[in-house]
Design an enzyme around this catalytic site. Structure first.
Site, PDB file in Angstrom:
ATOM      1  N   GLY A 159       0.763  -1.241   0.000  1.00  0.00           N
ATOM      2  CA  GLY A 159       0.000   0.000   0.000  1.00  0.00           C
ATOM      3  C   GLY A 159       0.788   1.281   0.000  1.00  0.00           C
ATOM      4  O   GLY A 159       0.198   2.367  -0.086  1.00  0.00           O
ATOM      5  N   CYS A 215     -17.749   5.147 -26.137  1.00  0.00           N
ATOM      6  CA  CYS A 215     -19.083   5.749 -26.066  1.00  0.00           C
ATOM      7  C   CYS A 215     -19.579   5.786 -24.618  1.00  0.00           C
ATOM      8  O   CYS A 215     -20.557   5.126 -24.250  1.00  0.00           O
ATOM      9  CB  CYS A 215     -20.046   4.963 -26.951  1.00  0.00           C
ATOM     10  SG  CYS A 215     -21.617   5.789 -27.225  1.00  0.00           S
ATOM     11  N   GLU A 216     -18.877   6.531 -23.788  1.00  0.00           N
ATOM     12  CA  GLU A 216     -19.227   6.734 -22.384  1.00  0.00           C
ATOM     13  C   GLU A 216     -18.758   8.136 -21.988  1.00  0.00           C
ATOM     14  O   GLU A 216     -17.635   8.533 -22.304  1.00  0.00           O
ATOM     15  CB  GLU A 216     -18.528   5.724 -21.468  1.00  0.00           C
ATOM     16  CG  GLU A 216     -18.860   4.276 -21.712  1.00  0.00           C
ATOM     17  CD  GLU A 216     -20.202   3.867 -21.123  1.00  0.00           C
ATOM     18  OE1 GLU A 216     -20.790   4.657 -20.356  1.00  0.00           O
ATOM     19  OE2 GLU A 216     -20.656   2.754 -21.449  1.00  0.00           O
ATOM     20  N   PRO A 260       4.303  -4.983  -1.455  1.00  0.00           N
ATOM     21  CA  PRO A 260       4.218  -3.760  -2.269  1.00  0.00           C
ATOM     22  C   PRO A 260       3.827  -4.066  -3.701  1.00  0.00           C
ATOM     23  O   PRO A 260       4.293  -5.032  -4.304  1.00  0.00           O
ATOM     24  CB  PRO A 260       5.639  -3.202  -2.202  1.00  0.00           C
ATOM     25  CG  PRO A 260       6.500  -4.415  -2.026  1.00  0.00           C
ATOM     26  CD  PRO A 260       5.698  -5.343  -1.156  1.00  0.00           C
ATOM     27  N   GLY A 261       2.962  -3.251  -4.269  1.00  0.00           N
ATOM     28  CA  GLY A 261       2.586  -3.377  -5.673  1.00  0.00           C
ATOM     29  C   GLY A 261       2.837  -2.083  -6.399  1.00  0.00           C
ATOM     30  O   GLY A 261       3.794  -1.941  -7.160  1.00  0.00           O
ATOM     31  N   ARG A 262       1.987  -1.088  -6.143  1.00  0.00           N
ATOM     32  CA  ARG A 262       2.076   0.201  -6.825  1.00  0.00           C
ATOM     33  C   ARG A 262       3.473   0.826  -6.677  1.00  0.00           C
ATOM     34  O   ARG A 262       4.030   1.360  -7.645  1.00  0.00           O
ATOM     35  CB  ARG A 262       1.026   1.147  -6.235  1.00  0.00           C
ATOM     36  CG  ARG A 262       0.899   2.481  -6.939  1.00  0.00           C
ATOM     37  CD  ARG A 262       0.064   3.459  -6.111  1.00  0.00           C
ATOM     38  NE  ARG A 262      -1.170   2.855  -5.642  1.00  0.00           N
ATOM     39  CZ  ARG A 262      -2.337   2.903  -6.274  1.00  0.00           C
ATOM     40  NH1 ARG A 262      -2.422   3.548  -7.422  1.00  0.00           N
ATOM     41  NH2 ARG A 262      -3.418   2.330  -5.758  1.00  0.00           N
ATOM     42  N   TYR A 313     -11.529   5.946 -10.160  1.00  0.00           N
ATOM     43  CA  TYR A 313     -11.128   6.561  -8.892  1.00  0.00           C
ATOM     44  C   TYR A 313     -11.035   8.080  -8.950  1.00  0.00           C
ATOM     45  O   TYR A 313     -10.590   8.686  -7.980  1.00  0.00           O
ATOM     46  CB  TYR A 313      -9.747   6.037  -8.462  1.00  0.00           C
ATOM     47  CG  TYR A 313      -9.604   4.554  -8.374  1.00  0.00           C
ATOM     48  CD1 TYR A 313     -10.432   3.789  -7.554  1.00  0.00           C
ATOM     49  CD2 TYR A 313      -8.624   3.889  -9.106  1.00  0.00           C
ATOM     50  CE1 TYR A 313     -10.274   2.425  -7.467  1.00  0.00           C
ATOM     51  CE2 TYR A 313      -8.457   2.522  -9.022  1.00  0.00           C
ATOM     52  CZ  TYR A 313      -9.291   1.784  -8.198  1.00  0.00           C
ATOM     53  OH  TYR A 313      -9.136   0.431  -8.114  1.00  0.00           O
TER      54      TYR A 313
END
Length: 422
Positions: free
Chosen positions: A242, A350-351, A280-282, A322
């Protein structure tokens, strides 16, 4: 540029290490993910230095980016892996990772996934409910083996991050309430098919300060003391992942800042013998990648100016999901002749939610190349084929060499497995 040290301008053109992003886009097309091998090594080294000679196992949270080349790089450095699915376990094995350094998290582990993990002899399951514990015990009994388990406890600590990536509060779906953990550990101790090895928590993602970790750690250490009185001894403490990265003007805590305080707390409680596990990732891959996209059209309107690009929310969903901020850089900034205007960077899907950045002041013309920065984490792994759009190619740069680590998807392959009715 301070956001991503391995992405710098040379002779007016943004480079990944020594490779021109303009040249990469011309050769491989856009949208295009580009990663820096040196950035991966730099991030890994920041955790290695933070260990300070202690017993720390860094298990990369591979949901952030699971390209096999990146997994192989980290495995070669000695990383373990934090997985949340049987598919991720298969990727670890395919990349040459060591299953004995794998921790298996996630609230909904299926039987086939548990069986595969037992067969691979992973380090441990991070168990997230009593019913999951009983399910693992039964499967281990059926297979006549012992399952190593750690309980993921929910310490009810606010990580001060986006609600969708906060995981340590009582109203989150993750983990076992910390006040219930002693009873669940006691239940686990009754099962000969279970080997209790640790305790785990993970309080969220993109955490930029240390205090939430220390709040959670204090509760974990109290739990460890309680378990010792029950005769349950642990061999590791998993503090999760995190740690945040810099997307704009954040000043995130470093691994060394975090672990220095963690080691102090362990030493003060007489628990220095515990192995510390991190996930840890990010912070390992976030600033190691960018997403390249080309401006298809400029569309001024009375309310705002739009730069319509060829990347979209299916390529990078973080802004839509997010309201996330990513810096946007012109790969070859215009020095004169074009007025800088405030643009919303939007895609062709198309959003109305299909946007990558809002209110960015840029001097743009059609066909200009843009780099969406800090896109190495939760970029490609969250990509989809919405609107039948092939997913981007992925490039891993090593100095002056660019390796295609995933080619662009072929349009026909997107529906090749579908079948028409007779």
């Amino acid at each position: 540029m301070t956001v991503a040290p391995n992405f710098q301008f040379h002779n007016g053109v943004l480079h990944a290490e020594q490779c021109s992003l303009e040249d990469l886009a011309k050769e491989h097309g856009t949208p295009l993910y580009v990663y820096s091998r040196k950035a991966l090594k730099d991030a890994w080294d920041s955790y290695e230095q933070a260990k300070q000679g202690r017993d720390v196992l860094v298990c990369y949270g591979m949901k952030a980016n699971s390209n096999l080349a990146i997994l192989r790089e980290l495995a070669n450095h000695g990383a373990g892996f934090d997985i949340v699915s049987g598919g991720e376990l298969a990727r670890v094995i395919a990349a040459g990772g060591d299953p004995r350094k794998v921790v298996f998290s996630g609230v909904g582990k299926q039987r086939w996934e548990i069986e595969a993990a037992l067969d691979a002899q992973i380090k441990c399951f991070n168990v997230e409910s009593k019913n999951e514990l009983l399910h693992i015990a039964q499967i281990a009994a059926d297979k006549k083996c012992v399952a190593p388990i750690s309980l993921r406890v929910n310490p009810d600590v606010d990580a001060h991050t986006h609600p969708y990536i906060s995981t340590g509060l009582k109203d989150n779906k993750f983990g076992i309430a910390i006040e219930d953990a002693p009873d669940v550990y006691a239940l686990a101790a009754q099962h000969p098919q279970l080997n209790i090895v640790g305790v785990d928590c993970h309080i969220g993602s993109q955490i930029t300060e240390i205090s939430p970790y220390l709040d959670a750690l204090d509760k974990l250490l109290n739990l460890i003391d309680t378990l010792a009185k029950q005769g349950i001894q642990l061999s590791h403490l998993d503090l999760g992942g995190g740690l945040g990265i810099r997307y704009t003007d954040e000043t995130p805590a470093t691994p060394t800042m975090l672990l220095t305080e963690v080691f102090k707390a362990l030493d003060a409680r007489g628990l220095a013998h515990l192995q510390l596990v991190l996930e840890p990732g990010r912070s390992m891959v976030g600033n190691a990648g960018v997403l390249l996209t080309r401006v298809e059209y400029l569309k001024p309107s009375e309310a705002k100016n739009f730069a319509i690009v060829d990347a979209a929310m299916n390529d990078l969903i973080r802004p839509t999901l997010y309201d996330a901020w990513h810096d946007v850089e012109a790969v070859s900034p215009r020095q004169s002749g074009t007025t800088a205007l405030e643009y919303d960077i939007v895609g062709p899907i198309c959003e109305s939610g299909d946007w990558l950045a809002r209110g960015r002041k840029l001097a743009l013309e059609q066909n200009d190349l843009l780099a969406i920065m800090s896109a190495g984490a939760y970029g490609f792994t969250m990509a989809s084929n919405y609107n039948t759009r092939p997913r981007a190619a992925e490039i891993l740069v090593d100095g002056t060499t660019a390796h295609v680590v995933r080619p662009r998807e072929d349009l026909h392959s997107l529906f090749a497995s579908e079948r028409l009715l007779p």
